[in-house]
Design an enzyme around this catalytic site. Structure first.
Site, PDB file in Angstrom:
ATOM      1  N   GLY A 197       0.652  -1.110  -0.406  1.00 16.05           N
ATOM      2  CA  GLY A 197      -0.193   0.082   0.426  1.00 16.05           C
ATOM      3  C   GLY A 197       1.204   1.290  -0.197  1.00 16.05           C
ATOM      4  O   GLY A 197       2.042   1.477   0.449  1.00 16.05           O
ATOM      5  N   CYS A 207       5.731  -0.232   7.197  1.00 19.84           N
ATOM      6  CA  CYS A 207       5.197   1.096   6.450  1.00 19.84           C
ATOM      7  C   CYS A 207       6.464   1.497   5.469  1.00 19.84           C
ATOM      8  O   CYS A 207       8.341   1.259   5.852  1.00 19.84           O
ATOM      9  CB  CYS A 207       5.018   2.220   7.278  1.00 19.84           C
ATOM     10  SG  CYS A 207       4.290   3.306   6.793  1.00 19.84           S
ATOM     11  N   LEU A 208       6.664   1.834   3.941  1.00 25.07           N
ATOM     12  CA  LEU A 208       7.175   2.295   3.039  1.00 25.07           C
ATOM     13  C   LEU A 208       8.387   3.273   3.827  1.00 25.07           C
ATOM     14  O   LEU A 208       9.357   3.128   4.033  1.00 25.07           O
ATOM     15  CB  LEU A 208       7.052   1.989   2.029  1.00 25.07           C
ATOM     16  CG  LEU A 208       6.513   0.579   1.299  1.00 25.07           C
ATOM     17  CD1 LEU A 208       6.426   1.375   0.019  1.00 25.07           C
ATOM     18  CD2 LEU A 208       7.648  -0.108   1.194  1.00 25.07           C
ATOM     19  N   HIS A 260      -4.587   0.853   6.943  1.00 25.89           N
ATOM     20  CA  HIS A 260      -3.267   1.684   7.266  1.00 25.89           C
ATOM     21  C   HIS A 260      -2.897   2.953   6.263  1.00 25.89           C
ATOM     22  O   HIS A 260      -2.677   4.310   6.845  1.00 25.89           O
ATOM     23  CB  HIS A 260      -2.089   0.912   7.367  1.00 25.89           C
ATOM     24  CG  HIS A 260      -0.681   1.176   6.774  1.00 25.89           C
ATOM     25  ND1 HIS A 260      -0.096   0.942   8.366  1.00 25.89           N
ATOM     26  CD2 HIS A 260      -0.033   2.014   6.446  1.00 25.89           C
ATOM     27  CE1 HIS A 260       1.740   1.179   7.633  1.00 25.89           C
ATOM     28  NE2 HIS A 260       0.839   1.577   6.938  1.00 25.89           N
TER      29      HIS A 260
HETATM   30 ZN   LIG Z   1       2.724   3.089   6.118  1.00 23.39          ZN
END
Ligand SMILES: [Zn+2]
Length: 189
Positions: free
Chosen positions: A47, A107-108, A149
């Site tokens: 995402g 998370c990226l 998220h």
């Molecule tokens: Zn994230």
């Protein structure tokens, strides 16, 4: 042609800003959606939200492997009617289940940081479809988690905000270092 954009990391002030609703679906918005998908795939994420590439539009994308959209191995998909690659424009959670589930997330924008987050098991999301018309999408399981998220990002909320007090203390110095690195990079530009 879609572009792979650079991903903003923790410490970049844009990650704490609330996104602005998109007034209408335009060619520019469609290009941004394509670029978000390309950037997310290049980074092997599930995402990505607009703020993570330095944009302020209320847009996020989610794409999960089919194997994540099941309750049991070899079981049927939990969300069989939803395409595995989903773009959400102006998304708003209008319903959530009382049943919650805790699972480790990454998370990226936070390389090397993972932690458990408790979230509702299923949600109903009101958003704009790619045709510009309002649409309702119901999600459950991991798909719902990934969407929640990303929708958090659009409100300037981050997954670390959901961490337990103990976990927050445990990652405090890691976060501080990441923030310093990010700010050094920002000021070098
Ligand atoms: Zn994230």
């Amino acid at each position: 042609m879609s572009k792979v954009l650079s991903i903003r990391t923790y410490g970049d002030p844009i990650l704490r800003e609330a996104a602005r609703p998109v007034p209408a679906m335009t060619a520019e918005i469609r290009t941004l959606i394509d670029d978000l998908f390309a950037t997310m795939r290049a980074a092997q994420g599930v995402g990505l939200a607009a703020q993570q590439v330095g944009r302020s539009e209320a847009i996020c994308v989610v794409e999960i492997p089919a194997g994540y959209d099941v309750e049991d191995e070899n079981g049927p998909r939990l969300n069989p009617d939803i395409p595995l690659a989903l773009a959400l424009v102006n998304p708003k959670i209008v319903e959530e289940s009382d049943e919650t589930c805790s699972m480790e997330e990454g998370c990226l924008s936070f390389p090397d940081i993972r932690g458990n987050v408790e979230r509702p098991w299923s949600v109903v999301i009101l958003h704009l479809g790619l045709d510009g018309k309002p649409k309702t999408t119901s999600l459950s399981g991991f798909f719902a988690r990934a969407a929640q998220h990303e929708i958090d990002h659009l409100g300037g909320d981050l997954f670390i905000d959901h961490f337990s007090h103990v976990k927050k203390l445990a990652i405090r110095s890691k976060l501080k270092n990441l923030k310093t690195e990010t700010l050094e990079k920002l000021h070098a530009i």
